[in-house]
Motif scaffolding. Structure first.
Motif, mmCIF file in Angstrom:
data_model
loop_
_atom_site.group_PDB
_atom_site.id
_atom_site.type_symbol
_atom_site.label_atom_id
_atom_site.label_comp_id
_atom_site.label_asym_id
_atom_site.label_seq_id
_atom_site.Cartn_x
_atom_site.Cartn_y
_atom_site.Cartn_z
ATOM 1 N N MET A 1 0.829 -1.212 0.000
ATOM 2 C CA MET A 1 0.000 0.000 0.000
ATOM 3 C C MET A 1 0.864 1.264 0.000
ATOM 4 O O MET A 1 0.640 2.207 -0.756
ATOM 5 C CB MET A 1 -0.927 0.003 1.224
ATOM 6 N N SER A 2 1.906 1.289 0.869
ATOM 7 C CA SER A 2 2.772 2.461 0.941
ATOM 8 C C SER A 2 3.491 2.703 -0.378
ATOM 9 O O SER A 2 3.639 3.837 -0.818
ATOM 10 C CB SER A 2 3.782 2.300 2.082
ATOM 11 N N LEU A 3 3.942 1.617 -1.042
ATOM 12 C CA LEU A 3 4.623 1.759 -2.328
ATOM 13 C C LEU A 3 3.683 2.338 -3.367
ATOM 14 O O LEU A 3 4.070 3.207 -4.165
ATOM 15 C CB LEU A 3 5.156 0.396 -2.788
ATOM 16 N N GLN A 4 2.438 1.885 -3.391
ATOM 17 C CA GLN A 4 1.464 2.402 -4.348
ATOM 18 C C GLN A 4 1.249 3.903 -4.130
ATOM 19 O O GLN A 4 1.160 4.679 -5.089
ATOM 20 C CB GLN A 4 0.148 1.640 -4.190
ATOM 21 N N ARG A 5 1.181 4.307 -2.883
ATOM 22 C CA ARG A 5 0.963 5.724 -2.585
ATOM 23 C C ARG A 5 2.174 6.569 -2.970
ATOM 24 O O ARG A 5 2.026 7.664 -3.532
ATOM 25 C CB ARG A 5 0.636 5.881 -1.101
ATOM 26 N N LEU A 6 3.374 6.064 -2.669
ATOM 27 C CA LEU A 6 4.584 6.789 -3.061
ATOM 28 C C LEU A 6 4.679 6.903 -4.583
ATOM 29 O O LEU A 6 5.062 7.958 -5.114
ATOM 30 C CB LEU A 6 5.817 6.086 -2.508
ATOM 31 N N THR A 7 4.332 5.838 -5.272
ATOM 32 C CA THR A 7 4.396 5.844 -6.738
ATOM 33 C C THR A 7 3.453 6.897 -7.313
ATOM 34 O O THR A 7 3.813 7.642 -8.249
ATOM 35 C CB THR A 7 4.040 4.454 -7.296
ATOM 36 N N ALA A 8 2.241 6.995 -6.759
ATOM 37 C CA ALA A 8 1.278 7.995 -7.240
ATOM 38 C C ALA A 8 1.787 9.408 -6.976
ATOM 39 O O ALA A 8 1.666 10.293 -7.841
ATOM 40 C CB ALA A 8 -0.071 7.777 -6.556
ATOM 41 N N LEU A 9 2.347 9.640 -5.800
ATOM 42 C CA LEU A 9 2.863 10.974 -5.490
ATOM 43 C C LEU A 9 4.041 11.322 -6.396
ATOM 44 O O LEU A 9 4.129 12.450 -6.917
ATOM 45 C CB LEU A 9 3.286 11.032 -4.020
ATOM 46 N N ARG A 10 4.929 10.379 -6.623
ATOM 47 C CA ARG A 10 6.096 10.654 -7.472
ATOM 48 C C ARG A 10 5.679 10.960 -8.902
ATOM 49 O O ARG A 10 6.294 11.804 -9.572
ATOM 50 C CB ARG A 10 7.056 9.468 -7.419
ATOM 51 N N ALA A 11 4.635 10.291 -9.371
ATOM 52 C CA ALA A 11 4.144 10.578 -10.727
ATOM 53 C C ALA A 11 3.617 12.009 -10.815
ATOM 54 O O ALA A 11 3.847 12.711 -11.814
ATOM 55 C CB ALA A 11 3.060 9.574 -11.102
ATOM 56 N N LEU A 12 2.925 12.455 -9.783
ATOM 57 C CA LEU A 12 2.423 13.828 -9.769
ATOM 58 C C LEU A 12 3.561 14.831 -9.685
ATOM 59 O O LEU A 12 3.517 15.905 -10.316
ATOM 60 C CB LEU A 12 1.467 14.013 -8.592
ATOM 61 N N MET A 13 4.598 14.532 -8.907
ATOM 62 C CA MET A 13 5.759 15.424 -8.816
ATOM 63 C C MET A 13 6.410 15.602 -10.186
ATOM 64 O O MET A 13 6.800 16.710 -10.577
ATOM 65 C CB MET A 13 6.775 14.860 -7.823
ATOM 66 N N ALA A 14 6.495 14.501 -10.923
ATOM 67 C CA ALA A 14 7.146 14.556 -12.238
ATOM 68 C C ALA A 14 6.301 15.268 -13.273
ATOM 69 O O ALA A 14 6.832 15.793 -14.264
ATOM 70 C CB ALA A 14 7.467 13.134 -12.697
ATOM 71 N N SER A 15 4.963 15.301 -13.074
ATOM 72 C CA SER A 15 4.061 15.866 -14.084
ATOM 73 C C SER A 15 3.727 17.335 -13.846
ATOM 74 O O SER A 15 2.962 17.926 -14.620
ATOM 75 C CB SER A 15 2.763 15.058 -14.122
ATOM 76 N N GLN A 16 4.280 17.937 -12.788
ATOM 77 C CA GLN A 16 4.000 19.350 -12.526
ATOM 78 C C GLN A 16 4.592 20.236 -13.625
ATOM 79 O O GLN A 16 5.583 19.864 -14.271
ATOM 80 C CB GLN A 16 4.588 19.755 -11.173
ATOM 81 N N PRO A 17 4.001 21.431 -13.853
ATOM 82 C CA PRO A 17 4.572 22.347 -14.856
ATOM 83 C C PRO A 17 6.068 22.584 -14.627
ATOM 84 O O PRO A 17 6.838 22.676 -15.586
ATOM 85 C CB PRO A 17 3.763 23.630 -14.649
ATOM 86 N N THR A 18 6.449 22.693 -13.354
ATOM 87 C CA THR A 18 7.862 22.692 -12.986
ATOM 88 C C THR A 18 8.127 21.396 -12.236
ATOM 89 O O THR A 18 7.606 21.179 -11.138
ATOM 90 C CB THR A 18 8.209 23.894 -12.083
#
Length: 636
Positions: free
Chosen positions: A1-18
């Motif tokens: 569960m923790s890995l899934q949550r970290l993966t989702a957050l990291r994807a959002l970090m990478a997709s930000q305008p900056t």
């Protein structure tokens, strides 16, 4: 569960305008509350660590949490240690979050954070450190953890907006109108256009209102803006109940109510109007969020942002010194609370002695039953810490209602830290009991050393205005003498039917940054401890009132006074808590004459205060138990 949550957050970090190289997740809401609502428990969701303090940092390859010594054991039990790194911030060789980021990221990297979850006081040094390392701190308007939760079909719960009620003048001692009048005088002296109040307990205090939006804290989500001519409350959808409006009117306050979500655009408009007019500064606490600071200065809407007055809140300093009505309420509610705790301890020993299986959760529930029988009880002041045996060594342990339940056994040392919210005050007490009344020599030694530390603080005399951290070593000396210590502060401020932890004063090895110095009328805790991991924990906690001392005062050291610190004035503590310590755990041979007299006089006062009330209520068994517990302790 923790890995899934970290993966989702990291994807959002990478997709930000900056693109973000790191994202910071504090344990915080938009009001810098210590205890937070479920809607703001973002660090808990992303890490699995449920402790009440800590900051998470997530990068593309690492996930870390900085927390203090109260939570090391808890973190290692709750977090996935294959994914998360514990940063023990109390240890000298642990780098600060700022230092770690500047060392482990690269030039040009961007660090993101929701500006509502970080105070200006936290934001500025972090920004300075990153800028020096040629990195950037970026305010991310939309919280990425909330977005990750929504993506995983686990959206954050809705923000509470429960009923708001008025607290009558017989409990508060001063009308809301009088408090606002005092603040307007300070606004005039500062030559500011407005005071922005962001801390939830400060809003509740000024308006003599209470709520229930955060568990254990009688507060409600709101902002308050006070100008020379108006009082504007940002709450809910913008409409108070008629009964509350009438109460405020009776107390001399004409309140304007706007929706809670309108605070940022309102402050931005205020900044534009001031920039076009007098250009006066806006006054707010340095513990207000970066988002509120940016809005109040107009930094997002003006080419030349307004200068702000950002300093310790005048409301925090006002409510720190309790009025006589509030002090009398504290004294009275501690008597009622003492009765509840005494009844519980008698009951618990009886159950365990009879071989009955009592779990930690059942113990906490039974204590709540006893408290509910006392007048003006409104609920617990925090989640009860009921730790048997090894669980007592987890400093902020609270038993879980799910999964296996720990039974309290005769051979256990049992640590109980609990408190109550009453309309006339707030309580917080810890007592440690050896259930079979036969501690080991090691346990008796540790118990007595912790008690010696509590007595050293409780009997101390000190000058008016001294900072609380000066007293911290008194509590630790007996432990330090044999190479022992504890990983938490010694005392915190306490609100009046408000937050059980209240700044800006306290007693700790780390100075409270905005401690104005001790004065009569402050309420603090006195709570040294000792914890042997995987075996047992010991903590003794009383609440104390700061009082002025003269040679004629009823204080163990008063008669020896020969001066008053060159006119500064002498202060000491008067203990409010009314529950005895376990006699069998005290090694009288380790106590000097003053300490022995102190504990015996304390027990005598507990018995003389609670005894008649127990007798009046026909609580014969509880009275007999208390009489045994309060018998004088003698050497040998």
């Amino acid at each position: 569960m923790s890995l899934q949550r970290l993966t989702a957050l990291r994807a959002l970090m990478a997709s930000q305008p900056t693109k973000l190289a790191a994202y910071i997740v504090p344990t915080a809401d938009a009001h810098n509350s210590e205890y937070i609502a479920a809607a703001d428990a973002r660090r808990e969701w992303i890490s699995g660590f449920t402790g009440s303090a800590g900051t998470a940092v997530v990068t593309a390859s690492q996930a870390l949490v900085w927390t203090d010594g109260r939570y090391y054991t808890q973190f290692e039990k709750e977090a996935d240690m294959a994914l998360w790194t514990l940063m023990k911030q109390s240890l000298p060789d642990t780098p600060s979050m700022e230092s770690w980021l500047s060392t482990n990221l690269s030039e040009g990297d961007v660090v993101g954070v929701d500006p509502h979850t970080m105070t200006r006081e936290e934001w500025t040094p972090l920004q300075t450190t990153l800028t020096r390392s040629k990195m950037k701190l970026l305010p991310v308007a939309s919280n990425l953890v909330d977005a990750a939760r929504s993506q995983l079909s686990d959206p954050p719960p809705r923000r509470p907006c429960n009923q708001v009620v008025a607290l009558p003048i017989k409990y508060t001692g001063k009308t809301a109108g009088e408090k606002i009048k005092e603040l307007r005088k300070k606004i005039a002296e500062k030559k500011t256009s407005a005071l922005v109040v962001t801390a939830l307990d400060e809003v509740a205090y000024i308006l003599n209102l209470r709520g229930s939006d955060i568990d254990y804290n009688p507060v409600f989500f709101a902002y308050l803006v006070i100008t020379p001519a108006s009082s504007i409350l940002f709450w809910s959808s913008g409409s108070l109940p008629d009964t509350v409006t009438e109460q405020l009117k009776e107390e001399g306050v004409k309140i304007e109510v706007k929706p809670y979500s309108n605070i940022v655009p309102y402050l931005q408009e205020l900044a534009k109007n001031e920039a076009a007019g007098s250009g006066r500064a806006v006054w707010l606490s340095n513990e207000a969020s970066e988002a509120i600071h940016r809005a109040a200065s107009g930094s997002d809407v003006l080419n030349q942002p307004l200068t702000l007055i950002s300093e310790v809140s005048p409301v925090a300093l006002m409510k720190l010194v309790k009025k006589e009505v509030e002090l009398e309420g504290f004294r009275n509610c501690h008597i009622r609370d003492g009765i509840a705790v005494v009844r519980f301890l008698r009951w618990l020993h009886e159950q365990v002695d009879d071989g009955q299986a009592v779990t930690e959760i059942q113990a906490a529930d039974k204590l709540l039953e006893f408290r509910k029988e006392e007048d003006d009880f409104m609920g617990p002041s925090f989640e009860t810490i009921a730790g048997a045996g090894a669980n007592g060594a987890i400093i902020h342990y609270s038993p879980s209602r799910t999964g296996p339940q720990r039974t309290i056994h005769q051979q256990d040392m049992f640590l109980l830290d609990s408190g109550g919210q009453y309309k006339d005050g707030t309580t917080d007490i810890t007592r440690t009991r050896m259930m079979n009344r036969s501690p080991s020599p090691e346990q008796r030694d540790a118990f007595t050393r912790v008690l010696k530390g509590q007595i050293a603080v409780g009997s101390a005399l000190f000058p008016l205005g001294v900072k609380g951290n000066v007293l911290d070593s008194f509590a630790r000396k007996s432990l330090w003498d044999v190479g022992l210590d504890y990983a938490h502060g010694t005392g915190h401020g306490v609100g009046h039917y408000l937050n059980v932890h209240e700044g800006p004063s306290g007693i700790s090895w780390r100075p409270y940054p905005h401690d104005p110095g001790m004065k009569p009328g402050h309420i603090l805790s006195n709570e040294p401890g000792f914890y042997k991991v995987d075996e047992y924990g010991i903590r003794h906690e009383d609440l104390v009132e700061i009082v002025a001392i003269t040679k004629e005062s009823d204080h163990p050291r008063a008669k020896n006074l020969v001066g008053d610190y060159d006119g500064r004035g002498v202060l000491g503590f008067s203990t409010l808590t009314m529950v005895p310590h376990q006699r069998e755990c005290i090694d009288a041979a380790m106590l000097d004459d003053l300490e022995l007299s102190y504990i015996n006089n304390y027990h005598k006062r507990v018995l003389s205060t609670l005894g008649p009330k127990l007798k009046e209520r026909g609580l014969v068994q509880d009275l007999e138990w208390l009489e045994r517990e309060c018998q004088p302790i003698v050497r040998g």
